[in-house]
Motif scaffolding. Structure first.
Motif, mmCIF file in Angstrom:
data_model
loop_
_atom_site.group_PDB
_atom_site.id
_atom_site.type_symbol
_atom_site.label_atom_id
_atom_site.label_comp_id
_atom_site.label_asym_id
_atom_site.label_seq_id
_atom_site.Cartn_x
_atom_site.Cartn_y
_atom_site.Cartn_z
ATOM 1 N N SER A 1 11.686 7.988 5.412
ATOM 2 C CA SER A 1 12.736 8.400 6.353
ATOM 3 C C SER A 1 12.131 8.928 7.656
ATOM 4 C CB SER A 1 13.618 9.470 5.702
ATOM 5 O OG SER A 1 12.855 10.651 5.571
ATOM 6 N N ARG A 2 10.819 8.896 7.767
ATOM 7 C CA ARG A 2 10.190 9.472 8.973
ATOM 8 C C ARG A 2 9.999 8.413 10.063
ATOM 9 N NH1 ARG A 2 5.332 13.171 7.071
ATOM 10 N NH2 ARG A 2 5.320 13.604 9.300
ATOM 11 N N PRO A 3 9.973 8.843 11.329
ATOM 12 C CA PRO A 3 9.945 7.869 12.436
ATOM 13 C C PRO A 3 8.613 7.125 12.569
ATOM 14 C CG PRO A 3 9.837 10.123 13.266
ATOM 15 C CD PRO A 3 10.058 10.239 11.797
ATOM 16 N N MET A 4 8.689 5.799 12.602
ATOM 17 C CA MET A 4 7.479 4.976 12.727
ATOM 18 C C MET A 4 7.462 4.168 14.030
ATOM 19 S SD MET A 4 5.563 5.679 10.195
ATOM 20 C CE MET A 4 5.993 7.022 9.095
ATOM 21 N N ARG A 5 8.560 4.231 14.820
ATOM 22 C CA ARG A 5 8.546 3.462 16.083
ATOM 23 C C ARG A 5 7.396 3.914 16.963
ATOM 24 N NH1 ARG A 5 14.411 3.045 15.932
ATOM 25 N NH2 ARG A 5 14.734 0.927 15.194
ATOM 26 N N LEU B 1 0.874 -1.184 0.000
ATOM 27 C CA LEU B 1 0.000 0.000 0.000
ATOM 28 C C LEU B 1 0.906 1.226 0.000
ATOM 29 C CD1 LEU B 1 -2.253 -1.546 2.724
ATOM 30 C CD2 LEU B 1 -3.039 -1.005 0.403
ATOM 31 N N ASP B 2 0.793 2.035 -1.051
ATOM 32 C CA ASP B 2 1.702 3.164 -1.217
ATOM 33 C C ASP B 2 1.066 4.440 -0.645
ATOM 34 O OD1 ASP B 2 3.452 5.106 -1.971
ATOM 35 O OD2 ASP B 2 3.457 4.599 -4.105
ATOM 36 N N CYS B 3 1.594 4.910 0.452
ATOM 37 C CA CYS B 3 1.019 6.080 1.129
ATOM 38 C C CYS B 3 1.636 7.385 0.616
ATOM 39 C CB CYS B 3 1.220 5.968 2.637
ATOM 40 S SG CYS B 3 0.552 4.441 3.315
ATOM 41 N N GLY B 4 2.489 7.301 -0.392
ATOM 42 C CA GLY B 4 3.056 8.522 -0.980
ATOM 43 C C GLY B 4 3.844 9.316 0.043
ATOM 44 N N ASN B 5 3.460 10.578 0.205
ATOM 45 C CA ASN B 5 4.138 11.513 1.111
ATOM 46 C C ASN B 5 3.413 11.618 2.465
ATOM 47 O OD1 ASN B 5 4.679 14.945 1.491
ATOM 48 N ND2 ASN B 5 6.377 13.599 1.007
ATOM 49 N N SER B 6 2.362 10.801 2.648
ATOM 50 C CA SER B 6 1.402 11.073 3.720
ATOM 51 C C SER B 6 1.619 10.317 5.035
ATOM 52 C CB SER B 6 -0.006 10.772 3.197
ATOM 53 O OG SER B 6 -0.959 10.957 4.215
ATOM 54 N N GLY B 7 2.124 11.027 6.017
ATOM 55 C CA GLY B 7 2.310 10.476 7.357
ATOM 56 C C GLY B 7 0.989 10.079 7.993
ATOM 57 N N THR B 8 -0.055 10.861 7.750
ATOM 58 C CA THR B 8 -1.352 10.553 8.358
ATOM 59 C C THR B 8 -1.882 9.235 7.787
ATOM 60 O OG1 THR B 8 -1.743 12.929 8.493
ATOM 61 C CG2 THR B 8 -3.624 11.511 8.900
ATOM 62 N N THR B 9 -1.718 9.031 6.462
ATOM 63 C CA THR B 9 -2.207 7.788 5.863
ATOM 64 C C THR B 9 -1.480 6.590 6.469
ATOM 65 O OG1 THR B 9 -2.537 8.984 3.794
ATOM 66 C CG2 THR B 9 -2.551 6.579 3.661
ATOM 67 N N ILE B 10 -0.162 6.632 6.509
ATOM 68 C CA ILE B 10 0.564 5.431 6.937
ATOM 69 C C ILE B 10 0.318 5.138 8.422
ATOM 70 C CG2 ILE B 10 2.823 6.492 7.510
ATOM 71 C CD1 ILE B 10 4.119 4.064 6.083
ATOM 72 N N GLY C 1 10.819 20.001 -1.302
ATOM 73 C CA GLY C 1 9.808 18.954 -1.498
ATOM 74 C C GLY C 1 8.692 18.990 -0.471
ATOM 75 N N ASP C 2 8.561 20.079 0.290
ATOM 76 C CA ASP C 2 7.585 20.131 1.392
ATOM 77 C C ASP C 2 6.521 21.195 1.081
ATOM 78 O OD1 ASP C 2 6.315 21.037 3.852
ATOM 79 O OD2 ASP C 2 7.781 19.813 4.912
ATOM 80 N N GLU D 1 7.590 16.442 6.693
ATOM 81 C CA GLU D 1 7.898 16.060 5.316
ATOM 82 C C GLU D 1 9.342 16.407 4.943
ATOM 83 O OE1 GLU D 1 5.083 16.887 6.603
ATOM 84 O OE2 GLU D 1 3.366 16.512 5.289
ATOM 85 N N THR D 2 9.843 17.496 5.547
ATOM 86 C CA THR D 2 11.277 17.768 5.542
ATOM 87 C C THR D 2 11.591 18.333 6.928
ATOM 88 O OG1 THR D 2 13.066 18.850 4.354
ATOM 89 C CG2 THR D 2 11.117 20.165 4.708
ATOM 90 N N ASP D 3 12.865 18.642 7.171
ATOM 91 C CA ASP D 3 13.202 19.309 8.432
ATOM 92 C C ASP D 3 12.738 20.766 8.289
ATOM 93 O OD1 ASP D 3 14.414 20.826 10.392
ATOM 94 O OD2 ASP D 3 16.274 19.677 10.363
#
Ligand code: S3P
Length: 452
Positions: free
Chosen positions: A122-126, A89-98, A407-408, A365-367
């Motif tokens: 590259s975003r934190p998922m723990r 499932l490709d969530c693209g750029n979306s942190g909320t989706t994943i 890219g943000d 999405e970026t720093d």
């Protein structure tokens, strides 16, 4: 080489707008409608790529999705009715989706893979892996980042989970997993309230969330949901996105002689803090009860809304000098998406603006701290960078410059507003490509209200 978006300074902002539906509300409405039994029609659904990703993933999991203009019809599968997607499932750029889908998929009797673009991977998922594993799902990741492989389990074990970061995405992930648990799942939030759309919307779709507030030092909140939860289809209109409105409000507040009316904007108290913050910094922003142009009525999804009027002033000065010039502590979670815009606005406020306790901005999405600092410095602003925020000196004369959206989408839109109030032309690298993530129409809507 593709040129960046070129922006000329503006004289003032003038006009009346309605905006696409709120992104956070749209994601949640789509997910809950897909889990519900029956057909829901979601009107004024966000036009953002992120929210389209959520719909595409839900389609792959077995919900029937139809889209006509800004209306989305979702035929839900009912509790336990999702089916495995044969492909990631490709969530693209979306942190909320994943993060929200991770909560849903943890409670299914099949395995799923959630992935996304380079930024998302590259975003934190723990922060979501940990609670979902406590609930009995197995989640493997690449060193705490996506792709996430989730081996679900039904029912999940109910837990009491205290979040290590104030995050609405994490809270929502655990509450959605709680729908598949047997018993009461609790999420404890400290360090200030985060947006509460999930709690409101679960109630709207038929599963109430109990909220209790503890008057302890950390002002904690506990959210409880009883599983297994069965959602029921409901139609509703999604109010305009306040986090998109903010760019227009800020531009109007900064340009003397501006008059701007934005109709039917979501005013959920956990999102509308930005309006009080802007007023505290001297912006002339008022809110009226709305009829809107969107067919909004009642409080669909239990979300309040209204019309926002902004008049441009001749220079901003805080109502309470000193105090209003610092944004920190519990305020930060309520302003999280607006901070890059507020930093830009801060360069024009007497006394400047300091943002602290906001290290979460470094994992968006970026720093966003580093990107905002670099762009404002390129425009000649005096900026200090801190590990957890930044400080800008007030009264800056920004000059047009070459800026980088990195890219943000929010960096692109905040930079565009900075370019409107600067002297001379600016060019924003990558801006056109990335605004689609939240607001594809941003530049054309902006041009419709800008006067030069
Ligand atoms: C969102 C929550 C916020 C926000 C994001 C949308 C949501 O993230 O930055 O744009 O819809 O729940 P965190 O909860 O991770 O801070």
């Amino acid at each position: 080489m593709i040129d960046g978006m070129r922006i000329q300074p503006a004289r003032r902002i003038h006009g009346r707008l309605s905006l696409p539906g709120d992104k956070s509300i749209s994601h949640r409405a789509a997910i809950m409608a897909a889990l519900a039994s029956g057909r829901s029609v979601l009107r004024n659904y966000a036009t953002s790529d992120d929210c389209a990703r959520t719909l595409a993933c839900l389609g792959q999991l077995g919900a029937a999705i139809g889209r006509e203009g800004s209306s989305v019809a979702v035929t839900g599968v009912g509790a336990g009715g999702l089916r495995a997607s044969g492909v990631p499932l490709d969530c693209g750029n979306s942190g909320t989706t994943i993060r929200m889908l991770a909560g849903v998929l943890a409670g299914q009797e099949f395995a799923s893979v959630l992935t996304g673009d380079d930024s998302l991977r590259s975003r934190p998922m723990r922060r979501v892996i940990e609670p979902l594993e406590l609930m009995g799902a197995k989640v493997s990741s690449r060193d705490g980042c996506a792709p996430l492989e989730i081996k679900g389990r039904r029912p999940l074990l109910p837990v009491s989970y205290e979040m290590p970061v104030a995050s609405a995405q994490v809270k929502s992930c655990v509450l959605l997993a709680g729908l598949s648990a047997e018993g009461r799942t609790r999420v404890i939030e400290r360090g200030g309230p985060t947006r509460d759309h999930t709690e409101r919307m679960l109630g709207w779709f038929g599963v109430p969330v109990e909220t209790s507030h503890q008057e302890d030092e950390q002002q904690s909140n506990t959210f409880s949901v009883d599983g297994p939860g069965h959602l029921h289809a409901r139609d509703g209109v999604i109010p305009g996105d306040i986090s998109s409105a903010v760019f227009f409000i800020a531009a109007a507040a900064l340009l003397p002689g501006s008059e701007l009316e934005i109709k039917g904007v979501g005013l959920n108290p956990t999102r509308a803090q930005v309006l009080s913050t802007l007023r505290g910094l001297g912006a002339r922003v008022t809110v009226n009860d709305a009829t809107g142009d969107l067919g909004l009525q009642g409080e669909d999804f239990h979300e309040p809304f209204g019309d926002i009027h902004t008049s441009g002033g001749d220079g901003l000065a805080p109502l309470e000098a000193g105090r209003s010039n610092v944004l920190s502590g519990a305020l930060i979670a309520q302003l999280i998406d607006e901070l890059p815009m507020l930093a830009v606005l801060g360069t024009q406020v007497a006394g400047g603006l300091s943002i602290r306790d906001a290290s979460e901005l470094r994992v968006k999405e970026t720093d966003r701290i580093s990107a905002t600092v670099a762009n404002l410095r390129a425009m000649g602003a005096e900026v200090e960078e801190y590990a957890d925020g930044l400080g800008v000196a007030g009264g800056a004369r920004l000059r047009g410059a070459l800026l980088d959206a990195r890219g943000d989408h929010r960096i692109a839109m905040a930079s565009a507003v900075a370019a409107l109030v600067a002297e001379g032309e600016s060019e924003i690298k990558g801006a056109e490509e990335c605004v689609g993530v939240s607001f594809p129409e941003f530049f054309s809507v902006l041009e419709s209200v800008v006067e030069r």
